[in-house]
Scaffold this active site. Structure first.
Site, short mmCIF file in Angstrom:
data_model
loop_
_atom_site.label_atom_id
_atom_site.label_comp_id
_atom_site.label_asym_id
_atom_site.label_seq_id
_atom_site.Cartn_x
_atom_site.Cartn_y
_atom_site.Cartn_z
N GLN A 111 -11.28 8.58 15.02
CA GLN A 111 -12.86 8.91 15.08
C GLN A 111 -13.44 9.56 16.23
O GLN A 111 -14.27 10.42 16.10
CB GLN A 111 -13.45 7.71 14.55
CG GLN A 111 -14.71 7.92 13.83
CD GLN A 111 -14.56 8.30 12.57
OE1 GLN A 111 -13.90 7.61 11.68
NE2 GLN A 111 -15.57 9.05 11.92
N LYS A 126 -14.68 2.01 14.68
CA LYS A 126 -14.31 1.68 13.21
C LYS A 126 -14.23 0.34 12.95
O LYS A 126 -14.29 -0.33 14.14
CB LYS A 126 -12.98 2.38 12.85
CG LYS A 126 -12.57 2.51 11.39
CD LYS A 126 -13.43 3.90 11.10
CE LYS A 126 -12.92 4.15 9.50
NZ LYS A 126 -13.68 5.41 8.97
N ASP A 166 -16.27 3.40 3.92
CA ASP A 166 -15.08 3.70 3.89
C ASP A 166 -14.28 3.10 2.50
O ASP A 166 -15.21 2.83 1.76
CB ASP A 166 -14.26 3.28 5.21
CG ASP A 166 -12.73 4.21 5.54
OD1 ASP A 166 -12.93 5.26 5.69
OD2 ASP A 166 -11.75 3.47 5.36
#
Length: 444
Positions: A111, A126, A166
């Site tokens: 990320q 995350k 996600d």
């Protein structure tokens, strides 16, 4: 592998034992940026790589909740705040039984560079849990999400860390978590993205990752004298990314013939019907095998690999390590000439190397699937301004961002003598922006 890359990688494996996905992500990036480190010794002297490889903060916590039978269940929650050199931590929450610290760290590490490529001021993070929302009632999901957010809310904020969805975290889960955050903190702020329209969400966010994948792949094809028009496309997955990648690819004249889930895949030689897939996956929350009931000319294959199906363009949109070297060889043998990664790290390092050795065009995940986080950042901007942009405005900005990302990957690959290697180009472009910011801000 250069000696300096080997040193960094050996250290990572020693300090993070058993976290194989994290090791894999690190190795891919390090191999790409080796020429950058040789050309810029100041990065080595300032310990940029060592600091990038160590998260700024790792949070792991207990998540107790009560199921519908009155039985207490306990899951584990995670948030890894990896790097904030260019902006607040930004990255999704994944709810899936496979989640453990190594998965979250690999995703958070990726990320960093993905967010850097978007051209927007967002850092890398995350999070998630080993909770499985499949088969749970709405009430059970709500109780879990409320317990999860009761702890997570201590570490996030609109200018600190802004999670999104996600795998396993869609609009339902975001709604429950946002409600709990708002109740505890008494703040209506843009602390989560992927919110519902009418209470802070952005139009086009649902479509963004899939659309963005196609915009990036379109530019990659165009740069190499090709297009989607008339091409046979295979997609793995049938979730949000796969659905909207299918829709947008078809709008460019592609013929998408396969979508899948964890149980198997369907082949529809007439072209995948997106409305049917959406009904099955978003409304019924059922298995993709139901597709053949609505489309009797289609074929369902239980188990097996979607990558056995002949295609021109492959779009892996399910999960990590979906395509291994064996699958890569099968794809190439069957005439596939381009791969656009819609999932996070869906190709093993060996598969990527094989593709590149055969001249296959590869759109790497940290570039090709950056549309989701880019639009999340656009949602943050709208929240900060108390505005709501039209679908067309957001989609146009997304298209422009994905075009810019491809251009950055292309230019970086050429700068370091690797023309057409967009995997290396993405890693180099993403790394250099973060490295320069870290260098400017001192040893912190």
């Amino acid at each position: 592998m250069s000696s300096i890359v080997k040193k960094y990688l050996d250290d990572v494996k020693k300090r993070n034992p058993g976290e194989v996905e994290f090791h894999q992500a690190v190795e891919e990036v390090l191999e790409s940026i080796a020429p950058v480190l040789e050309k810029n010794p100041q990065y080595v002297e300032a310990g940029i790589v060592e600091r990038l490889l160590e998260p700024e903060r790792q949070i792991m916590f207990r998540v107790p909740w009560v199921d519908d039978k009155g039985v207490v269940q306990v899951n584990r929650g995670f948030r890894v705040q990896f790097n904030s050199a260019i902006g607040p931590y930004k990255g999704g929450l994944r709810f899936h039984p496979s989640v453990y610290l190594g998965i979250i760290k690999f995703l958070g590490f990726e990320q960093i560079f993905k967010n850097s490529l978007t051209t927007l001021p967002i850092g890398g993070g995350k999070g998630g849990s080993d909770f499985d929302p499949k088969g749970k009632s709405d009430a059970e999901v709500m109780r879990f999400c409320q317990s999860f957010m009761t702890e997570l809310c201590k570490y996030i904020g609109a200018d600190t860390d802004v999670p999104a969805g996600d795998i396993g975290v869609g609009g339902r889960e975001i709604g429950f978590m946002y409600g709990q955050y708002r109740k505890i903190r008494n703040e209506f702020v843009g602390v989560l993205t992927g919110k519902g329209i009418g209470w802070g969400g952005s139009l086009a966010r649902t479509e963004a990752t899939g659309y963005g994948l196609i915009y990036f792949t379109r530019e990659m094809l165009k740069a190499n004298g090709k297009s989607f028009d008339g091409q046979r496309v295979v997609i793995s997955g049938s979730g949000n990314v796969a659905i909207y990648a299918c829709q947008k690819a078809q709008s460019y004249g592609a013929k998408v013939v396969v979508v899948s889930d964890s149980n198997g895949y369907v082949i529809d030689e007439d072209g995948i019907d997106v409305a049917t897939v959406k009904e099955i996956k978003e409304v019924q929350r059922a298995r993709i095998s139901e597709y053949v009931k609505a489309r009797p000319n289609a074929t369902y294959v239980a188990g097996g690999s979607v990558w056995d199906v002949k295609c021109d363009i492959a779009l892996p949109c399910s999960t990590q390590n979906d395509i291994n070297e064996e699958s890569a060889k099968k794809l190439v043998a069957n005439g596939c000439y381009a791969v656009g990664e819609g999932a996070n790290m869906p190709c093993t390092n060996e598969a990527v190397k094989y593709f590149l050795s055969k001249g296959i065009l590869v759109g790497p995940a940290k570039a090709a699937n950056a549309g989701g986080v880019a639009t999340s950042a656009l949602e943050m901007s709208q929240n900060s301004q108390r505005l709501e942009w039209t679908f067309e405005e957001v989609d146009a900005k997304l298209d422009s961002i994905m075009t810019s990302i491809f251009k950055a990957c292309d230019e970086s690959s050429k700068e370091f003598g690797m023309t057409g290697n967009y995997v290396a180009g993405a890693n180099i472009a993403g790394f250099q922006k973060v490295a320069k910011a870290m260098l400017a801000q001192g040893i912190i």
